[in-house]
Design a protein around this motif. Structure first.
Motif, PDB file in Angstrom:
ATOM      1  N   GLU A 192      -2.061  -4.019 -10.854  1.00  0.00           N
ATOM      2  CA  GLU A 192      -1.196  -4.642  -9.842  1.00  0.00           C
ATOM      3  C   GLU A 192       0.022  -5.322 -10.455  1.00  0.00           C
ATOM      4  O   GLU A 192       1.046  -5.464  -9.791  1.00  0.00           O
ATOM      5  CB  GLU A 192      -2.004  -5.647  -9.018  1.00  0.00           C
ATOM      6  CG  GLU A 192      -2.524  -6.842  -9.793  1.00  0.00           C
ATOM      7  CD  GLU A 192      -3.286  -7.813  -8.911  1.00  0.00           C
ATOM      8  OE1 GLU A 192      -3.515  -8.944  -9.371  1.00  0.00           O
ATOM      9  OE2 GLU A 192      -3.658  -7.449  -7.785  1.00  0.00           O
ATOM     10  N   ALA A 193      -0.071  -5.756 -11.710  1.00  0.00           N
ATOM     11  CA  ALA A 193       1.082  -6.322 -12.402  1.00  0.00           C
ATOM     12  C   ALA A 193       1.029  -5.888 -13.862  1.00  0.00           C
ATOM     13  O   ALA A 193       0.017  -6.092 -14.538  1.00  0.00           O
ATOM     14  CB  ALA A 193       1.084  -7.833 -12.300  1.00  0.00           C
ATOM     15  N   THR A 194       2.089  -5.281 -14.339  1.00  0.00           N
ATOM     16  CA  THR A 194       2.138  -4.835 -15.730  1.00  0.00           C
ATOM     17  C   THR A 194       3.414  -5.336 -16.384  1.00  0.00           C
ATOM     18  O   THR A 194       4.477  -5.374 -15.752  1.00  0.00           O
ATOM     19  CB  THR A 194       2.092  -3.295 -15.851  1.00  0.00           C
ATOM     20  OG1 THR A 194       3.263  -2.747 -15.239  1.00  0.00           O
ATOM     21  CG2 THR A 194       0.857  -2.727 -15.182  1.00  0.00           C
ATOM     22  N   VAL A 195       3.290  -5.701 -17.646  1.00  0.00           N
ATOM     23  CA  VAL A 195       4.442  -6.135 -18.444  1.00  0.00           C
ATOM     24  C   VAL A 195       4.377  -5.418 -19.782  1.00  0.00           C
ATOM     25  O   VAL A 195       3.331  -5.395 -20.435  1.00  0.00           O
ATOM     26  CB  VAL A 195       4.437  -7.662 -18.684  1.00  0.00           C
ATOM     27  CG1 VAL A 195       5.630  -8.068 -19.569  1.00  0.00           C
ATOM     28  CG2 VAL A 195       4.472  -8.437 -17.374  1.00  0.00           C
ATOM     29  N   ILE A 218      12.425  -5.214 -21.571  1.00  0.00           N
ATOM     30  CA  ILE A 218      11.190  -5.561 -20.878  1.00  0.00           C
ATOM     31  C   ILE A 218      11.073  -4.752 -19.599  1.00  0.00           C
ATOM     32  O   ILE A 218      12.075  -4.403 -18.969  1.00  0.00           O
ATOM     33  CB  ILE A 218      11.140  -7.077 -20.572  1.00  0.00           C
ATOM     34  CG1 ILE A 218       9.724  -7.492 -20.120  1.00  0.00           C
ATOM     35  CG2 ILE A 218      12.194  -7.486 -19.552  1.00  0.00           C
ATOM     36  CD1 ILE A 218       9.503  -8.990 -20.089  1.00  0.00           C
ATOM     37  N   TRP A 219       9.819  -4.427 -19.220  1.00  0.00           N
ATOM     38  CA  TRP A 219       9.514  -3.612 -18.057  1.00  0.00           C
ATOM     39  C   TRP A 219       8.408  -4.306 -17.279  1.00  0.00           C
ATOM     40  O   TRP A 219       7.319  -4.552 -17.823  1.00  0.00           O
ATOM     41  CB  TRP A 219       9.065  -2.216 -18.487  1.00  0.00           C
ATOM     42  CG  TRP A 219       9.993  -1.550 -19.468  1.00  0.00           C
ATOM     43  CD1 TRP A 219      10.231  -1.938 -20.759  1.00  0.00           C
ATOM     44  CD2 TRP A 219      10.803  -0.399 -19.247  1.00  0.00           C
ATOM     45  NE1 TRP A 219      11.136  -1.085 -21.360  1.00  0.00           N
ATOM     46  CE2 TRP A 219      11.503  -0.134 -20.453  1.00  0.00           C
ATOM     47  CE3 TRP A 219      10.995   0.449 -18.154  1.00  0.00           C
ATOM     48  CZ2 TRP A 219      12.383   0.937 -20.591  1.00  0.00           C
ATOM     49  CZ3 TRP A 219      11.875   1.524 -18.296  1.00  0.00           C
ATOM     50  CH2 TRP A 219      12.557   1.755 -19.490  1.00  0.00           C
ATOM     51  N   ILE A 220       8.649  -4.634 -16.024  1.00  0.00           N
ATOM     52  CA  ILE A 220       7.681  -5.362 -15.206  1.00  0.00           C
ATOM     53  C   ILE A 220       7.492  -4.593 -13.906  1.00  0.00           C
ATOM     54  O   ILE A 220       8.439  -4.416 -13.131  1.00  0.00           O
ATOM     55  CB  ILE A 220       8.173  -6.788 -14.896  1.00  0.00           C
ATOM     56  CG1 ILE A 220       8.473  -7.543 -16.200  1.00  0.00           C
ATOM     57  CG2 ILE A 220       7.152  -7.550 -14.058  1.00  0.00           C
ATOM     58  CD1 ILE A 220       9.204  -8.861 -15.999  1.00  0.00           C
ATOM     59  N   GLY A 221       6.263  -4.116 -13.649  1.00  0.00           N
ATOM     60  CA  GLY A 221       6.064  -3.275 -12.476  1.00  0.00           C
ATOM     61  C   GLY A 221       4.723  -3.485 -11.804  1.00  0.00           C
ATOM     62  O   GLY A 221       3.796  -4.081 -12.365  1.00  0.00           O
ATOM     63  N   SER A 229       0.820  -1.210   0.000  1.00  0.00           N
ATOM     64  CA  SER A 229       0.000   0.000   0.000  1.00  0.00           C
ATOM     65  C   SER A 229       0.855   1.263   0.000  1.00  0.00           C
ATOM     66  O   SER A 229       0.366   2.352  -0.304  1.00  0.00           O
ATOM     67  CB  SER A 229      -0.932   0.015   1.216  1.00  0.00           C
ATOM     68  OG  SER A 229      -0.189   0.122   2.418  1.00  0.00           O
ATOM     69  N   GLU A 230       2.132   1.139   0.340  1.00  0.00           N
ATOM     70  CA  GLU A 230       3.012   2.293   0.427  1.00  0.00           C
ATOM     71  C   GLU A 230       4.113   2.301  -0.631  1.00  0.00           C
ATOM     72  O   GLU A 230       4.670   3.359  -0.935  1.00  0.00           O
ATOM     73  CB  GLU A 230       3.674   2.353   1.806  1.00  0.00           C
ATOM     74  CG  GLU A 230       2.693   2.526   2.953  1.00  0.00           C
ATOM     75  CD  GLU A 230       3.397   2.600   4.292  1.00  0.00           C
ATOM     76  OE1 GLU A 230       4.640   2.775   4.291  1.00  0.00           O
ATOM     77  OE2 GLU A 230       2.727   2.491   5.322  1.00  0.00           O
ATOM     78  N   PHE A 231       4.439   1.128  -1.178  1.00  0.00           N
ATOM     79  CA  PHE A 231       5.568   1.034  -2.105  1.00  0.00           C
ATOM     80  C   PHE A 231       5.154   0.414  -3.436  1.00  0.00           C
ATOM     81  O   PHE A 231       4.175  -0.330  -3.516  1.00  0.00           O
ATOM     82  CB  PHE A 231       6.690   0.183  -1.496  1.00  0.00           C
ATOM     83  CG  PHE A 231       7.328   0.781  -0.276  1.00  0.00           C
ATOM     84  CD1 PHE A 231       8.422   1.624  -0.392  1.00  0.00           C
ATOM     85  CD2 PHE A 231       6.830   0.493   0.986  1.00  0.00           C
ATOM     86  CE1 PHE A 231       9.015   2.177   0.737  1.00  0.00           C
ATOM     87  CE2 PHE A 231       7.412   1.038   2.122  1.00  0.00           C
ATOM     88  CZ  PHE A 231       8.514   1.886   1.997  1.00  0.00           C
ATOM     89  N   TRP A 232       5.928   0.738  -4.458  1.00  0.00           N
ATOM     90  CA  TRP A 232       5.810   0.060  -5.748  1.00  0.00           C
ATOM     91  C   TRP A 232       7.148  -0.573  -6.104  1.00  0.00           C
ATOM     92  O   TRP A 232       8.194  -0.205  -5.572  1.00  0.00           O
ATOM     93  CB  TRP A 232       5.342   1.017  -6.849  1.00  0.00           C
ATOM     94  CG  TRP A 232       6.099   2.318  -6.985  1.00  0.00           C
ATOM     95  CD1 TRP A 232       5.686   3.548  -6.584  1.00  0.00           C
ATOM     96  CD2 TRP A 232       7.390   2.542  -7.599  1.00  0.00           C
ATOM     97  NE1 TRP A 232       6.605   4.511  -6.891  1.00  0.00           N
ATOM     98  CE2 TRP A 232       7.663   3.924  -7.528  1.00  0.00           C
ATOM     99  CE3 TRP A 232       8.317   1.719  -8.210  1.00  0.00           C
ATOM    100  CZ2 TRP A 232       8.845   4.500  -8.027  1.00  0.00           C
ATOM    101  CZ3 TRP A 232       9.500   2.271  -8.711  1.00  0.00           C
ATOM    102  CH2 TRP A 232       9.746   3.644  -8.623  1.00  0.00           C
ATOM    103  N   VAL A 233       7.104  -1.530  -7.010  1.00  0.00           N
ATOM    104  CA  VAL A 233       8.290  -2.306  -7.402  1.00  0.00           C
ATOM    105  C   VAL A 233       8.380  -2.324  -8.924  1.00  0.00           C
ATOM    106  O   VAL A 233       7.371  -2.488  -9.614  1.00  0.00           O
ATOM    107  CB  VAL A 233       8.182  -3.749  -6.848  1.00  0.00           C
ATOM    108  CG1 VAL A 233       9.304  -4.606  -7.402  1.00  0.00           C
ATOM    109  CG2 VAL A 233       8.221  -3.741  -5.327  1.00  0.00           C
ATOM    110  N   TYR A 234       9.594  -2.163  -9.456  1.00  0.00           N
ATOM    111  CA  TYR A 234       9.774  -2.072 -10.907  1.00  0.00           C
ATOM    112  C   TYR A 234      11.059  -2.776 -11.338  1.00  0.00           C
ATOM    113  O   TYR A 234      12.154  -2.411 -10.904  1.00  0.00           O
ATOM    114  CB  TYR A 234       9.853  -0.595 -11.306  1.00  0.00           C
ATOM    115  CG  TYR A 234       9.279  -0.246 -12.655  1.00  0.00           C
ATOM    116  CD1 TYR A 234       8.666  -1.185 -13.469  1.00  0.00           C
ATOM    117  CD2 TYR A 234       9.342   1.062 -13.124  1.00  0.00           C
ATOM    118  CE1 TYR A 234       8.126  -0.845 -14.692  1.00  0.00           C
ATOM    119  CE2 TYR A 234       8.799   1.436 -14.347  1.00  0.00           C
ATOM    120  CZ  TYR A 234       8.190   0.474 -15.129  1.00  0.00           C
ATOM    121  OH  TYR A 234       7.659   0.841 -16.337  1.00  0.00           O
TER     122      TYR A 234
END
Length: 460
Positions: free
Chosen positions: A259-262, A158-161, A116-121
């Protein structure tokens, strides 16, 4: 879906030829003629890469470790540059569990980050490195369908976040960009090259071929960056199966929606890149000379840059860039010297033929949608592309009439109220970064490169 399932599904989809709205040559002609971003639809339905969801990739890559960038969802008015993020190494399975809300193993690198506070990439990863033990997967990307034969995953990243993961607003100094959305949605905020002054360009943090904006475009500070209010954003939310075309030198900020993107992209080289590489080489020399002499700390160097190169190495880079430019320029001059027969053919073209070729419009509609500029004064909320071909056709020319298309000076002018007649000059200390920003301003670098190339031309 794991490898065996993906192969079975791919064989089924490839067994029946898929009719595409544009031939490879038509798609390439569109890309080469467009100077505004646009979205292609129904061009990649038979690409095996459409199965590259995180669940599939985590199964294929198994224990392969990727470097993930960690950022906060709530930030100040300052951009969240990569130098200010944390980094961890983890597997895609661990990432997938984290975004799905599964209780992470205590050994998971994501266990200490609240979603809820962080994102990951996991961003800007070359597929040739990610799939080095499974190189057959590189052929799942078929850029030949857009008129670039032989280009596949080998020349792609590729970009996954997760939700909120983003790249700071920047422009790429080289080439144009094709971006395939595979899973989830991403919102793109794009600004034309003429908006450079409104975006306050900077080369700190330094990354070769990237010019960053000092503005956090989703939470701008109007006091520090008053010119930003005059910027003209073009906003689009890219959906799976769509391909976005980003023209040369268009600024862009990109944020993951789901919630998940590619996504997968490739940069298409252009002849204009030769002069841009000269500008980049000069910029690198100046930045590295300034910053390396200032301190041993390398916080100004983007993590994507592997190391601090020496002045000798940077000078070699400059000489190589100049040589490549001169060689390309010589070939261009040879092409200009067309044969007499070609000139006679051109003379025989009718006046109506010339008018028709010069006024041909891009085939906007259901399969090619322009990314439209937002009305002045509107916010930066996400906007999905319209599925109505008529809407696209009716609005496709608005950007041509927009004040955004007017050329603007790339050096910001001082606000009239900044220093009144009765005001005393500020005694605030000038930092080296402020001097450096002026020296390596894109407009200044372009002028320096032109002067240098003119001197080299006189030597030839």
């Amino acid at each position: 879906m794991c490898l065996s399932e993906r192969m079975e599904s791919s064989n089924e989809s490839l067994s029946v030829p898929t009719l595409k709205p544009f031939t490879p040559q038509e798609a390439k002609d569109i890309i080469q003629s467009l100077n505004h971003p646009a979205v292609f639809s129904n061009m990649v339905s038979d690409w095996p890469a459409l199965h590259w969801k995180t669940s599939f990739l985590s199964c294929v890559l198994e224990e392969v470790l990727l470097r993930f960038r960690i950022g906060r969802k709530k930030t100040s008015t300052d951009p969240q540059f990569e130098t200010q993020c944390e980094y961890v190494h983890g597997t895609l399975k661990q990432f997938d569990d984290w975004v799905c809300g599964l209780s992470p193993d205590i050994t998971s690198p994501f266990s200490r980050y609240d979603i809820s506070e962080f994102w990951v990439y996991a961003d800007y990863k070359y597929l040739a490195e990610v799939f080095k033990d499974k190189s057959d997967l590189l052929q799942d990307i078929v850029w030949a369908d857009f008129g670039f034969p032989g280009r596949d995953g080998q020349e792609s990243t590729i970009w996954i976040g997760s939700t909120g993961a983003n790249t700071p607003c920047h422009l790429d100094t080289y080439g144009c960009n094709l971006v395939l959305q595979v899973e989830g949605r991403k919102t793109w905020y794009l600004f034309p090259p003429e908006n450079t002054a409104h975006l306050y360009p900077t080369r700190i943090p330094y990354e070769e071929s990237s010019i960053f904006s000092k503005v956090n475009i989703v939470n701008p500070d109007s006091t520090r960056f008053p010119l930003f209010s005059g910027a003209c954003p073009h906003v689009v939310t890219l959906h799976p199966g769509q391909v976005l075309f980003v023209p040369r030198h268009w600024w862009h900020y990109v944020e993951c929606v789901d919630e998940a993107t590619v996504s997968v992209n490739t940069w298409i080289e252009l002849d204009a890149d030769h002069e841009a590489r000269v500008e980049e080489a000069i910029t690198r020399m100046l930045v590295f000379t300034f910053k390396s002499s200032e301190s041993s700390s390398q916080e100004w160097l983007n993590p994507t840059e592997e190391q601090l190169t020496t002045h000798h190495t940077n000078l070699q880079y400059l000489n190589s860039a100049v040589s490549a430019y001169m060689e390309c320029h010589s070939r261009t001059l040879d092409k200009v010297d067309v044969s007499k027969q070609d000139r006679e053919i051109k003379k025989r073209r009718t006046h109506s033929d010339i008018i028709l070729s010069s006024t041909a419009d891009p085939p906007f509609g259901e399969h090619l949608m322009p990314v439209l500029s937002k009305p002045s004064g509107k916010g930066f909320e996400s906007t999905a592309p319209s599925n109505a071909a008529t809407d696209s056709q009716q609005q496709s020319h608005r950007s041509e009439e927009s004040p955004c298309s007017q050329q603007t000076l790339c050096i910001p002018q001082r606000e009239p109220s900044a220093l009144g007649a009765d005001s005393k000059p500020s005694k605030r200390t000038i930092s080296s970064d402020e001097v450096l920003d002026c020296l390596v301003n894109p407009q200044v670098m372009h002028l320096v490169a032109e002067l240098l190339l003119q001197k080299q031309a006189t030597k030839a």
